[in-house]
Scaffold this active site. Structure first.
Site, mmCIF file in Angstrom:
data_model
loop_
_atom_site.group_PDB
_atom_site.id
_atom_site.type_symbol
_atom_site.label_atom_id
_atom_site.label_comp_id
_atom_site.label_asym_id
_atom_site.label_seq_id
_atom_site.Cartn_x
_atom_site.Cartn_y
_atom_site.Cartn_z
ATOM 1 N N HIS A 1 9.864 -8.447 12.219
ATOM 2 C CA HIS A 1 10.904 -7.423 12.367
ATOM 3 C C HIS A 1 12.144 -7.840 11.572
ATOM 4 C CE1 HIS A 1 9.373 -5.367 16.351
ATOM 5 N NE2 HIS A 1 8.504 -5.314 15.363
ATOM 6 N N HIS B 1 10.907 -1.501 18.452
ATOM 7 C CA HIS B 1 10.137 -1.797 17.241
ATOM 8 C C HIS B 1 10.806 -1.007 16.116
ATOM 9 C CE1 HIS B 1 6.429 -3.631 19.087
ATOM 10 N NE2 HIS B 1 7.077 -3.200 20.153
ATOM 11 N N ALA C 1 0.857 -1.188 0.000
ATOM 12 C CA ALA C 1 0.000 0.000 0.000
ATOM 13 C C ALA C 1 0.890 1.235 0.000
ATOM 14 C CB ALA C 1 -0.865 0.021 1.261
HETATM 15 P P1 FDA Z 1 7.786 -1.317 3.939
HETATM 16 O O1 FDA Z 1 7.238 -2.679 3.911
HETATM 17 O O2 FDA Z 1 7.109 -0.320 4.791
HETATM 18 O O3 FDA Z 1 7.799 -0.700 2.472
HETATM 19 C C1 FDA Z 1 8.104 -1.432 1.314
HETATM 20 C C2 FDA Z 1 7.168 -0.984 0.205
HETATM 21 O O4 FDA Z 1 7.657 -1.432 -1.041
HETATM 22 C C3 FDA Z 1 5.759 -1.528 0.348
HETATM 23 O O5 FDA Z 1 4.836 -0.476 0.221
HETATM 24 C C4 FDA Z 1 5.641 -2.528 -0.796
HETATM 25 O O6 FDA Z 1 4.335 -2.651 -1.309
HETATM 26 C C5 FDA Z 1 6.589 -1.949 -1.806
HETATM 27 N N1 FDA Z 1 7.184 -2.915 -2.733
HETATM 28 C C6 FDA Z 1 7.844 -4.063 -2.442
HETATM 29 N N2 FDA Z 1 8.319 -4.642 -3.552
HETATM 30 C C7 FDA Z 1 7.960 -3.830 -4.584
HETATM 31 C C8 FDA Z 1 8.178 -3.884 -5.993
HETATM 32 N N3 FDA Z 1 8.893 -4.851 -6.559
HETATM 33 N N4 FDA Z 1 7.647 -2.891 -6.763
HETATM 34 C C9 FDA Z 1 6.939 -1.881 -6.197
HETATM 35 N N5 FDA Z 1 6.730 -1.786 -4.869
HETATM 36 C C10 FDA Z 1 7.236 -2.738 -4.073
HETATM 37 N N6 FDA Z 1 7.041 -1.710 13.756
HETATM 38 C C11 FDA Z 1 6.858 -0.751 14.714
HETATM 39 O O7 FDA Z 1 7.628 0.198 14.791
HETATM 40 N N7 FDA Z 1 5.837 -0.874 15.610
HETATM 41 C C12 FDA Z 1 4.958 -1.918 15.569
HETATM 42 O O8 FDA Z 1 4.061 -1.990 16.396
HETATM 43 C C13 FDA Z 1 5.128 -2.892 14.547
HETATM 44 N N8 FDA Z 1 4.256 -3.947 14.444
HETATM 45 C C14 FDA Z 1 4.239 -4.686 13.287
HETATM 46 C C15 FDA Z 1 3.187 -5.543 13.032
HETATM 47 C C16 FDA Z 1 3.108 -6.231 11.808
HETATM 48 C C17 FDA Z 1 1.946 -7.125 11.525
HETATM 49 C C18 FDA Z 1 4.147 -6.067 10.851
HETATM 50 C C19 FDA Z 1 4.082 -6.785 9.534
HETATM 51 C C20 FDA Z 1 5.228 -5.234 11.127
HETATM 52 C C21 FDA Z 1 5.279 -4.543 12.336
HETATM 53 N N9 FDA Z 1 6.310 -3.644 12.605
HETATM 54 C C22 FDA Z 1 6.172 -2.741 13.637
HETATM 55 C C23 FDA Z 1 7.488 -3.564 11.714
HETATM 56 C C24 FDA Z 1 7.481 -2.369 10.785
HETATM 57 O O9 FDA Z 1 6.178 -1.968 10.467
HETATM 58 C C25 FDA Z 1 8.273 -2.683 9.503
HETATM 59 O O10 FDA Z 1 9.540 -3.180 9.866
HETATM 60 C C26 FDA Z 1 8.483 -1.442 8.653
HETATM 61 O O11 FDA Z 1 7.259 -0.798 8.382
HETATM 62 C C27 FDA Z 1 9.216 -1.787 7.360
HETATM 63 O O12 FDA Z 1 9.490 -0.604 6.645
HETATM 64 P P2 FDA Z 1 10.282 -0.647 5.278
HETATM 65 O O13 FDA Z 1 10.418 0.774 4.816
HETATM 66 O O14 FDA Z 1 11.511 -1.434 5.435
HETATM 67 O O15 FDA Z 1 9.348 -1.463 4.285
#
Ligand code: FDA
Length: 569
Positions: free
Chosen positions: A504, A547, A85
């Site tokens: 994580h 986190h 998203a």
């Molecule tokens: P992130 O996943 O945010 O961004 C990557 C983006 O790239 C996505 O939008 C994806 O769609 C896009 N993408 C991927 N491949 C692509 C492609 N080939 N082409 C185009 N787009 C592409 N952290 C915290 O601080 N507090 C919390 O309470 C929690 N709890 C939690 C619960 C759950 C269920 C999850 C899954 C994770 C958490 N986390 C968390 C962890 C935290 O949310 C997470 O580590 C980060 O949001 C990751 O951020 P990034 O920028 O690394 O990737």
């Protein structure tokens, strides 16, 4: 052919990518495009609802990646949640806002990443933050802070949910944990995390909606004419210049979007922010990685970096639950963050020395699993640092989330610093095919033992007065599955049959010197390239005790300044 050209092309409009997009587009003479596989979730109630954690799981905004069979953990596969998203995983996460222990960030500099230390990052934690001072009502329910730790003018709203759990719970929980030796921590976000704390969330307290990366860094800025999000578009690979310079030069990114396959050209830089699984995958599809893997898929090698996709570090999560003797309304944000000393008590020195004597074996096994892609000596050095963080610096060793909700008092917990490491690699030349993910959960007995020890500690806390008066029967794991005084092996089989990923994931494109197995340098530039960077959770070289998002926002803020330095004179 309708192909567009921008100065900067960012792959992934997620937690980190939107920070970079926002900050780079502050340079009004430069154009910025963001390629995002997902769509807007601004009006998605599963995203905005403060109490809606979990509702987005399994919907079309969840990548719901699957791991390989987890052979050390009972064999079955795990699902790894990740947001698809505008806003990325910040749109579906648990919203907890806790940073890291100071020494953990300082370790990044110690291993050779000049400038990446707590003091420098602290500025950026604050730069990203708009701290919302709690109301007197929230204060009476335990919200507490030191204002010096917080930023007031950043895009990201940090504060407490409007409806917090009744304040009578906190003193009761606190008194029990004090008896276990765990102090109360007024504000865990100043670099000192150990203790019992009522931490803030990424939430717009006044509007009572989740604050994610899109609400913070994109929607208020969407009218900037030099900033464009290309959504519903999957990035397939980087397109390289056809020249003979010694470093690879990116000229754009091939995408599959609503117009089919096209190239989005980048005249200055390509920044990859596709997350810990998406970013290493895109590097491999673009010819940056381990030659043995790329050869299997006939991908021509641009840069030989054998550690792309390696060093995957996640945590494992498990839960306790009790019948509640009261009925609790509101959202709790209460966590206990004990150190190894708190968990192992008198045994801690013996455990430390046992772990220390195992490090060489850990390094050998992780290296062997990677077929030598990760060098044993580099792993050993990393494990020694991790050992010292746990046992000498006494950083938080586990997080125990305390959840008095309705008629139940439950707890989610995860040991914070397991030694197991795995990998993520492509499975196909087709970027729309999911990668092969193997976190190797519970690869080492010590990581399982940690679960058992933390589980015993939680049981002890819940059976300590006055907390014991708030709860009735233990529903999970329950005495029938894990009796009082159960052996390690009983605990461990319960853990293996009930755990999940803690989501994580870090380390798959680590920021480290190249000869220590790094993928990016301290400017977050991919080695061997002139103009490709990675900015997201994959660059964190080591797991942290907080986190992840607070640290990712800060890292992306600092990365943005490093990038801008090259263009503002
Ligand atoms: P992130 O996943 O945010 O961004 C990557 C983006 O790239 C996505 O939008 C994806 O769609 C896009 N993408 C991927 N491949 C692509 C492609 N080939 N082409 C185009 N787009 C592409 N952290 C915290 O601080 N507090 C919390 O309470 C929690 N709890 C939690 C619960 C759950 C269920 C999850 C899954 C994770 C958490 N986390 C968390 C962890 C935290 O949310 C997470 O580590 C980060 O949001 C990751 O951020 P990034 O920028 O690394 O990737």
């Amino acid at each position: 052919d309708g192909s567009a050209s921008y100065d900067f092309v960012i792959v992934g409009g997620g937690t980190s990518g939107l920070v970079v997009a926002n900050r780079l587009s502050e340079m009004r003479d430069f154009t910025v495009a963001v390629i995002e596989a997902g769509d807007s979730v601004l009006n998605n109630i599963n995203v905005s609802a403060v109490a809606g954690y979990g509702r987005a799981f399994g919907t079309d905004i969840d990548w719901a990646y699957q791991t390989e069979d987890q052979t050390y953990a009972g064999g079955s596969k795990q699902i790894i949640r990740a947001g698809k998203a505008i806003g990325g995983t910040s749109t579906i996460n648990g919203m907890s806002y806790t940073r890291a222990q100071k020494v953990q960030i300082d370790t990044w500099e110690r291993v050779g990443n000049k400038g990446w230390n707590w003091n420098n990052l602290f500025t950026y934690y604050k730069k990203s933050e708009e701290f919302q001072v709690p109301t007197s009502e929230q204060t009476s329910r335990g919200a507490d802070y030191y204002i010096a730790y917080h930023g007031e003018h950043g895009p990201l709203k940090v504060g407490w949910p409007r409806a917090m759990t009744n304040g009578s719970v906190l003193p009761v929980v606190d008194e029990a944990f004090q008896q276990l030796g765990l102090p109360y921590n007024r504000d865990c976000n100043g670099g000192s995390m150990v203790g019992l704390t009522v931490h803030p969330n990424t939430v717009d307290s006044e509007a009572d909606v989740r604050h994610d990366a899109a609400r913070a860094y994109y929607w208020p800025y969407e009218t900037r004419s030099n900033l464009k999000i290309i959504s519903n578009s999957h990035a397939n690979k980087i397109i390289w210049a056809n020249d003979s310079s010694s470093e690879a030069v990116a000229i754009g990114v091939e995408i599959t979007g609503i117009n089919g396959v096209e190239t989005i050209y980048a005249s200055k830089e390509v920044i990859i922010s596709a997350g810990s699984l998406g970013s290493p995958m895109l590097l491999e599809l673009s010819g940056i990685g381990n030659p043995d893997i790329l050869r299997r898929f006939d991908i021509s090698l641009q840069v030989n970096i054998s550690t792309v996709g390696e060093n995957l570090q996640d945590q494992t999560n498990n839960g306790f639950s009790y019948d509640g003797n009261e009925f609790w309304l509101g959202s709790p944000t209460l966590s206990a963050l004990p150190s190894a000393g708190h968990i192992f008590g008198d045994n801690v020195l013996a455990v430390a020395s046992l772990v220390n004597s195992s490090l060489a074996e850990y390094a050998k096994q992780v290296s062997a699993n990677s077929h030598g892609a990760v060098e044993e000596a580099n792993l050993l050095a990393a494990f020694q640092l991790q050992h010292d963080l746990i046992f000498k610096s006494q950083v938080p060793y586990a997080e125990i989330v305390l959840l008095p909700i309705g008629h139940s008092f439950s707890s989610e917990y995860w040991p914070l610093l397991p030694f197991s490491r795995g990998s993520v690699h492509i499975n196909s030349t087709d970027g729309s095919q999911p990668p092969s993910i193997n976190p190797n959960y519970f690869m080492f007995g010590q990581d399982l033992k940690a679960h058992a020890e933390v589980g015993r500690y939680i049981r002890k806390a819940f059976s300590t007065a006055p907390l014991s008066n708030l709860v009735g029967e233990e529903v999970a794991p329950g005495q029938q599955h894990v009796p009082e005084n159960a052996s390690d092996s009983t605990w461990e089989s319960w853990v293996k049959s009930t755990y999940r990923s803690n989501f994580h994931l870090v380390g798959t494109a680590s920021m480290l010197p190249r000869d220590k197995g790094g993928v990016v340098n301290p400017e977050l530039r991919v080695y061997g390239t002139q103009n490709v960077r990675v900015v997201d959770a994959s660059v964190l070289p080591f797991q942290i005790s907080g986190h992840l998002t607070s640290t990712l926002y800060a890292v992306a803020e600092r990365a943005s300044d490093l990038i801008k330095k090259g263009y503002i004179f």
